[in-house]
Design a protein around this motif. Structure first.
Motif, PDB file in Angstrom:
ATOM      1  N   THR A  17       0.704  -1.392  -0.094  1.00 41.81           N
ATOM      2  CA  THR A  17       0.111  -0.042   0.145  1.00 41.81           C
ATOM      3  C   THR A  17       0.746   1.301   0.301  1.00 41.81           C
ATOM      4  OG1 THR A  17      -0.166   0.048   2.237  1.00 41.81           O
ATOM      5  CG2 THR A  17      -1.995  -1.095   1.298  1.00 41.81           C
ATOM      6  N   GLY A  18       2.030   1.062  -0.259  1.00 40.62           N
ATOM      7  CA  GLY A  18       3.124   2.221   0.058  1.00 40.62           C
ATOM      8  C   GLY A  18       3.339   3.103  -1.304  1.00 40.62           C
ATOM      9  N   ASP A  19       4.023   3.995  -1.179  1.00 41.70           N
ATOM     10  CA  ASP A  19       4.036   4.877  -2.262  1.00 41.70           C
ATOM     11  C   ASP A  19       4.943   4.075  -3.485  1.00 41.70           C
ATOM     12  OD1 ASP A  19       4.630   7.758  -3.523  1.00 41.70           O
ATOM     13  OD2 ASP A  19       6.757   6.994  -3.262  1.00 41.70           O
ATOM     14  N   LYS A  52       2.628   1.711  -5.164  1.00 44.09           N
ATOM     15  CA  LYS A  52       1.656   2.312  -6.198  1.00 44.09           C
ATOM     16  C   LYS A  52       1.980   3.059  -7.542  1.00 44.09           C
ATOM     17  CE  LYS A  52      -1.939   2.874  -2.811  1.00 44.09           C
ATOM     18  NZ  LYS A  52      -2.266   3.792  -1.685  1.00 44.09           N
ATOM     19  N   ARG A  53       3.324   3.765  -7.385  1.00 39.69           N
ATOM     20  CA  ARG A  53       3.591   4.745  -8.381  1.00 39.69           C
ATOM     21  C   ARG A  53       4.610   3.981  -9.367  1.00 39.69           C
ATOM     22  NH1 ARG A  53       7.369   8.480  -7.907  1.00 39.69           N
ATOM     23  NH2 ARG A  53       8.037   7.765  -5.939  1.00 39.69           N
ATOM     24  N   LYS A  54       5.335   3.104  -9.105  1.00 37.70           N
ATOM     25  CA  LYS A  54       6.404   2.378  -9.878  1.00 37.70           C
ATOM     26  C   LYS A  54       5.833   0.871  -9.871  1.00 37.70           C
ATOM     27  CE  LYS A  54       9.183   5.958  -9.915  1.00 37.70           C
ATOM     28  NZ  LYS A  54       9.275   6.461 -11.015  1.00 37.70           N
ATOM     29  N   VAL A  85       1.235  -7.399   0.354  1.00 37.66           N
ATOM     30  CA  VAL A  85       1.421  -7.582   1.701  1.00 37.66           C
ATOM     31  C   VAL A  85       1.240  -6.092   2.493  1.00 37.66           C
ATOM     32  CG1 VAL A  85       2.539  -8.592   3.845  1.00 37.66           C
ATOM     33  CG2 VAL A  85       2.214  -9.861   1.728  1.00 37.66           C
ATOM     34  N   ALA A  86       0.659  -5.887   3.321  1.00 42.32           N
ATOM     35  CA  ALA A  86       0.838  -4.627   4.215  1.00 42.32           C
ATOM     36  C   ALA A  86      -0.003  -4.782   5.374  1.00 42.32           C
ATOM     37  CB  ALA A  86       0.341  -3.295   3.382  1.00 42.32           C
ATOM     38  N   ARG A  87       0.008  -3.775   6.171  1.00 39.51           N
ATOM     39  CA  ARG A  87      -0.651  -3.793   7.538  1.00 39.51           C
ATOM     40  C   ARG A  87      -2.091  -3.703   7.507  1.00 39.51           C
ATOM     41  NH1 ARG A  87       3.049  -0.469  11.716  1.00 39.51           N
ATOM     42  NH2 ARG A  87       2.608   0.867   9.773  1.00 39.51           N
ATOM     43  N   LEU A 126      10.586  -6.424  -1.375  1.00 36.40           N
ATOM     44  CA  LEU A 126      10.545  -5.796  -0.214  1.00 36.40           C
ATOM     45  C   LEU A 126      10.398  -4.255  -0.431  1.00 36.40           C
ATOM     46  CD1 LEU A 126      13.067  -7.804   2.212  1.00 36.40           C
ATOM     47  CD2 LEU A 126      10.629  -8.365   1.606  1.00 36.40           C
ATOM     48  N   ALA A 127       9.394  -3.749  -0.497  1.00 36.96           N
ATOM     49  CA  ALA A 127       8.999  -2.556  -0.627  1.00 36.96           C
ATOM     50  C   ALA A 127       8.670  -1.783   0.561  1.00 36.96           C
ATOM     51  CB  ALA A 127       8.041  -2.197  -1.875  1.00 36.96           C
ATOM     52  N   MET A 128       9.381  -2.059   1.340  1.00 36.18           N
ATOM     53  CA  MET A 128       9.210  -1.508   2.732  1.00 36.18           C
ATOM     54  C   MET A 128      10.389  -0.599   3.642  1.00 36.18           C
ATOM     55  SD  MET A 128       6.999  -4.411   4.585  1.00 36.18           S
ATOM     56  CE  MET A 128       7.293  -3.595   6.151  1.00 36.18           C
ATOM     57  N   ALA A 129      10.229  -0.248   4.714  1.00 31.42           N
ATOM     58  CA  ALA A 129      11.260   0.504   5.224  1.00 31.42           C
ATOM     59  C   ALA A 129      12.478  -0.660   5.704  1.00 31.42           C
ATOM     60  CB  ALA A 129      10.699   1.001   6.379  1.00 31.42           C
ATOM     61  N   PRO A 130      13.846  -0.046   5.324  1.00 29.47           N
ATOM     62  CA  PRO A 130      14.591  -1.074   5.549  1.00 29.47           C
ATOM     63  C   PRO A 130      14.809  -1.627   6.784  1.00 29.47           C
ATOM     64  CG  PRO A 130      15.450   1.212   5.284  1.00 29.47           C
ATOM     65  CD  PRO A 130      14.086   1.115   5.046  1.00 29.47           C
ATOM     66  N   GLU A 131      14.497  -1.199   8.098  1.00 27.40           N
ATOM     67  CA  GLU A 131      14.523  -1.942   9.183  1.00 27.40           C
ATOM     68  C   GLU A 131      13.871  -3.229   9.153  1.00 27.40           C
ATOM     69  OE1 GLU A 131      13.200   1.402   9.085  1.00 27.40           O
ATOM     70  OE2 GLU A 131      11.636   1.655  10.545  1.00 27.40           O
ATOM     71  N   PHE A 132      12.863  -3.445   8.289  1.00 29.43           N
ATOM     72  CA  PHE A 132      12.218  -4.647   8.226  1.00 29.43           C
ATOM     73  C   PHE A 132      12.869  -5.828   7.457  1.00 29.43           C
ATOM     74  CE2 PHE A 132       8.541  -1.573   8.837  1.00 29.43           C
ATOM     75  CZ  PHE A 132       8.153  -1.638  10.308  1.00 29.43           C
ATOM     76  N   PHE A 133      13.848  -5.273   6.676  1.00 27.01           N
ATOM     77  CA  PHE A 133      14.217  -6.188   5.667  1.00 27.01           C
ATOM     78  C   PHE A 133      14.929  -7.559   6.257  1.00 27.01           C
ATOM     79  CE2 PHE A 133      15.788  -2.424   2.659  1.00 27.01           C
ATOM     80  CZ  PHE A 133      14.530  -2.371   2.308  1.00 27.01           C
ATOM     81  N   GLY A 134      15.556  -7.312   7.325  1.00 28.52           N
ATOM     82  CA  GLY A 134      16.148  -8.509   7.719  1.00 28.52           C
ATOM     83  C   GLY A 134      15.206  -9.416   8.457  1.00 28.52           C
TER      84      GLY A 134
HETATM   85  P1  NAD Z   1       6.033   3.805   2.132  1.00 26.32           P
HETATM   86  O1  NAD Z   1       5.989   4.336   3.646  1.00 26.32           O
HETATM   87  O2  NAD Z   1       5.077   4.641   1.378  1.00 26.32           O
HETATM   88  O3  NAD Z   1       5.346   2.428   2.178  1.00 26.32           O
HETATM   89  C1  NAD Z   1       5.253   1.500   3.322  1.00 26.32           C
HETATM   90  C2  NAD Z   1       4.705   0.415   3.025  1.00 26.32           C
HETATM   91  O4  NAD Z   1       5.108  -0.671   4.162  1.00 26.32           O
HETATM   92  C3  NAD Z   1       3.202   0.425   3.141  1.00 26.32           C
HETATM   93  O5  NAD Z   1       2.451  -0.334   2.467  1.00 26.32           O
HETATM   94  C4  NAD Z   1       2.956  -0.036   4.928  1.00 26.32           C
HETATM   95  O6  NAD Z   1       1.529  -0.248   5.067  1.00 26.32           O
HETATM   96  C5  NAD Z   1       4.081  -1.096   4.861  1.00 26.32           C
HETATM   97  N1  NAD Z   1       4.280  -1.434   6.326  1.00 26.32           N
HETATM   98  C6  NAD Z   1       4.846  -0.632   7.211  1.00 26.32           C
HETATM   99  N2  NAD Z   1       5.306  -0.871   8.356  1.00 26.32           N
HETATM  100  C7  NAD Z   1       4.712  -2.515   8.291  1.00 26.32           C
HETATM  101  C8  NAD Z   1       4.392  -3.494   8.905  1.00 26.32           C
HETATM  102  N3  NAD Z   1       5.096  -3.627  10.324  1.00 26.32           N
HETATM  103  N4  NAD Z   1       4.020  -4.845   8.646  1.00 26.32           N
HETATM  104  C9  NAD Z   1       3.497  -4.830   7.269  1.00 26.32           C
HETATM  105  N5  NAD Z   1       3.496  -3.774   6.376  1.00 26.32           N
HETATM  106  C10 NAD Z   1       3.986  -2.573   6.806  1.00 26.32           C
HETATM  107  O7  NAD Z   1       7.404   3.597   1.597  1.00 26.32           O
HETATM  108  P2  NAD Z   1       7.882   3.613   0.066  1.00 26.32           P
HETATM  109  O8  NAD Z   1       7.995   5.210  -0.077  1.00 26.32           O
HETATM  110  O9  NAD Z   1       6.820   2.819  -0.564  1.00 26.32           O
HETATM  111  O10 NAD Z   1       9.236   2.943   0.193  1.00 26.32           O
HETATM  112  C11 NAD Z   1       9.299   1.414   0.522  1.00 26.32           C
HETATM  113  C12 NAD Z   1      10.827   1.236   0.168  1.00 26.32           C
HETATM  114  O11 NAD Z   1      11.375   1.378  -1.151  1.00 26.32           O
HETATM  115  C13 NAD Z   1      11.909   1.924   1.408  1.00 26.32           C
HETATM  116  O12 NAD Z   1      12.985   1.310   1.489  1.00 26.32           O
HETATM  117  C14 NAD Z   1      12.410   3.176   0.329  1.00 26.32           C
HETATM  118  O13 NAD Z   1      13.458   3.660   0.997  1.00 26.32           O
HETATM  119  C15 NAD Z   1      12.376   2.621  -1.082  1.00 26.32           C
HETATM  120  N6  NAD Z   1      12.475   3.395  -1.893  1.00 26.32           N
HETATM  121  C16 NAD Z   1      11.269   4.119  -2.438  1.00 26.32           C
HETATM  122  C17 NAD Z   1      11.218   4.940  -3.623  1.00 26.32           C
HETATM  123  C18 NAD Z   1       9.879   5.827  -3.719  1.00 26.32           C
HETATM  124  O14 NAD Z   1       9.860   6.325  -4.884  1.00 26.32           O
HETATM  125  N7  NAD Z   1       9.067   5.755  -2.860  1.00 26.32           N
HETATM  126  C19 NAD Z   1      12.206   5.154  -4.430  1.00 26.32           C
HETATM  127  C20 NAD Z   1      13.518   4.355  -4.156  1.00 26.32           C
HETATM  128  C21 NAD Z   1      13.267   3.447  -2.998  1.00 26.32           C
END
Ligand code: NAD
Length: 500
Positions: free
Chosen positions: A17-19, A22-24, A47-49, A119-127
């Motif tokens: 559901t993240g940016d 959706k965008r890419k 997968v998202a929360r 893994l399109a999520m914040a990096p602290e979750f990757f591991g």
């Molecule tokens: P975002 O904050 O828009 O989305 C984060 C997603 O993670 C959401 O779907 C949220 O529901 C989910 N999430 C958060 N905590 C969760 C949990 N505990 N359990 C399950 N789901 C959870 O972030 P983003 O901008 O989409 O970026 C995602 C990753 O991509 C990051 O590592 C970012 O650095 C990287 N990135 C993003 C862009 C971009 O254009 N947005 C570009 C390059 C790299």
């Protein structure tokens, strides 16, 4: 395994559901689908929360594709392949349900047990996600399993190592696809073709004929709402450690013996190994940093970095970096590679300028200005193309030289033919081609280079911050860095040879 088998896969997107998703990711997957590059046998689990039904999720897929793409005739068919699982990645109990859903879809779509985990999520979750995927059996598949991981890959060498160890417990190095979306860009991929498919460049591609190389990646945008992330990152980690060093590696590497993943990577790694480490007192000689102040962009006043949301009012974070890199090998000894990147600059532009050495003697001394050097300019974004700057006879009775340009503009510039970087990278990953992803060795060498610079910067507050106005090409010290060597930054907009 034929090519179609490679494209049959269950794609699990964490952070659906993240940016970024959706965008890419969704629009890129749609483009692949529309071009029949995705097999009919594919399914995506988002997968998202947030709790969402499948219908709601499919609706959001359609919206994000429609926002990005004008023609989406097959959108309903495409969206029907998407499923949603509401799941907190930190909650161990929830992985069992995800596993069952994955097995059901595997059977339903005959996916041969192939899985891609994105893994399109914040990096602290990757591991922890990678560890769970293994411990909860999601990676026990009879097909291939691949992990696609977004940047940032760690915060420094130590944290990157820790993350790498965690993901390596579940995936082998050749199953890990570390995204550097610059490597998916058409003209970044073109660097190799321009170099290795043209007889006129390779003989000149060395310290005897090239005086310096300049790589610029400038943005007009400020930090926007990413202040919290950026405060801990800064331009060095956000741009130099990955995108800029990757471009330098492609520019400087030796011709690979074959165009395959291993050979290209091994040549890039050699460049990174040959990068002269800059540390201690040397840092301020070779690198400069900046932070944007208020200024005017497109007629509007914009705030300084320190006034942005989630940014400390006395922040020491750099929003601009310029540096001089030296590659200590036979080909490049003594040739400076200047790099610069920053936010809130005068133009959005990623460009590479290769400046050739002057001719031994200027026979056209009557020309109003000194002869311009030959330049090869690779335009990466927003325009895509190549320009060669030459000197030719000025029309008329005299024998004066005047600068001319040979231009090639990539026709894909309107976005129809040029696939988005993510589209190419997703396609590569499905086919199992990791060439345009970064190997751990590259990541580690890049961090070890930039860590030495951040060590110095983080321990010294830069009293001059903010030191460049928004809407300019960075602080004065960036120009001085080149002036010391007798060069200047070639302007990135309309790269005219007469501009300076
Ligand atoms: P975002 O904050 O828009 O989305 C984060 C997603 O993670 C959401 O779907 C949220 O529901 C989910 N999430 C958060 N905590 C969760 C949990 N505990 N359990 C399950 N789901 C959870 O972030 P983003 O901008 O989409 O970026 C995602 C990753 O991509 C990051 O590592 C970012 O650095 C990287 N990135 C993003 C862009 C971009 O254009 N947005 C570009 C390059 C790299």
């Amino acid at each position: 395994m034929n090519q179609n088998d490679n494209q049959t896969a269950l794609i699990m997107i964490f952070g659906a559901t993240g940016d970024l998703a959706k965008r890419k990711l969704f629009p890129s997957l749609y483009k692949l689908f529309e071009k029949d590059k995705l097999s009919k046998n594919f399914a995506v689990i988002g997968v998202a929360r947030r709790p969402l039904t499948n219908d709601e999720f499919q609706q959001s897929i359609k919206e994000s594709v429609k926002t990005a793409i004008e023609k989406e005739d097959r959108i309903d068919e495409f969206a029907s392949h998407f499923y949603y699982h509401s799941h907190d990645v930190t909650d161990s109990a929830s992985y069992a349900a995800l596993k069952n859903m994955a097995s059901d879809l595997d059977n339903h779509y005959q996916l041969n047990g192939n899985r891609i985990f994105y893994l399109a999520m914040a990096p602290e979750f990757f591991g922890s996600i990678a560890l769970h995927l293994k411990s909860d059996g999601l990676t026990d598949v009879r097909g291939f399993k691949r992990l696609v991981i977004e940047k940032p890959f760690g915060h420094d060498l130590e944290s990157a190592k820790e993350l790498n160890d965690q993901i390596r417990t579940a995936f082998s190095e050749d199953e890990i696809y570390r995204i550097d979306h610059y490597l998916g860009k058409e003209m970044v991929q073109n660097i190799e073709v321009i170099r290795f498919a043209n007889a006129i460049f390779e003989p000149l591609w060395n310290s005897r004929f090239i005086s310096n190389i300049q790589v610029t990646s400038s943005e007009i945008l400020g930090v926007e709402e990413r202040g919290r992330y950026y405060e801990n990152s800064g331009a060095l980690r956000d741009m130099v450690q990955n995108h800029l060093l990757q471009m330098v590696a492609l520019l400087a590497m030796e011709p690979p013996i074959r165009l395959n993943t291993e050979e290209i990577r091994s040549e890039k790694v050699k460049v990174l190994r040959a990068l002269r480490p800059i540390e201690g007192e040397e840092v301020n000689k070779y690198f400069v940093r900046g932070q944007y102040d208020e200024g005017t962009i497109n007629g509007k006043t914009v705030p300084s970095y320190r006034q942005e949301p989630m940014v400390a009012e006395n922040s020491n974070t750099e929003t601009f970096v310029a540096g001089k890199l030296l590659i200590d090998n036979f080909r490049w000894a003594g040739v400076p590679f200047y790099i610069r990147t920053g936010k809130r600059m005068a133009a959005k532009s990623t460009k590479i300028v290769i400046q050739f050495k002057d001719v031994p003697m200027n026979l056209y001394y009557q020309t109003e200005q000194p002869l311009n050097p030959n330049l090869l300019v690779i335009h990466i974004q927003p325009e895509e193309g190549v320009t060669i700057h030459l000197n030719a006879k000025k029309a008329g009775t005299g024998m004066e030289a005047t600068p001319i340009k040979l231009n090639y503009a990539n026709k894909g510039i309107d976005g129809i033919n040029t696939p988005e970087a993510y589209e190419k990278l997703l396609y590569d990953c499905m086919r199992g081609d990791a060439t345009n992803f970064t190997h751990w060795d590259e990541v580690a060498l890049s961090w070890s280079f930039t860590d030495k610079i951040s060590d110095v910067w983080e321990n010294h507050v830069d009293e001059s911050f903010p030191n460049y106005k928004s809407g300019t090409m960075g602080p004065k010290c960036s120009d001085e860095l080149l002036e010391k060597d007798g060069y200047f930054w070639w302007p990135v907009t309309n790269l005219e040879v007469n501009d300076k």
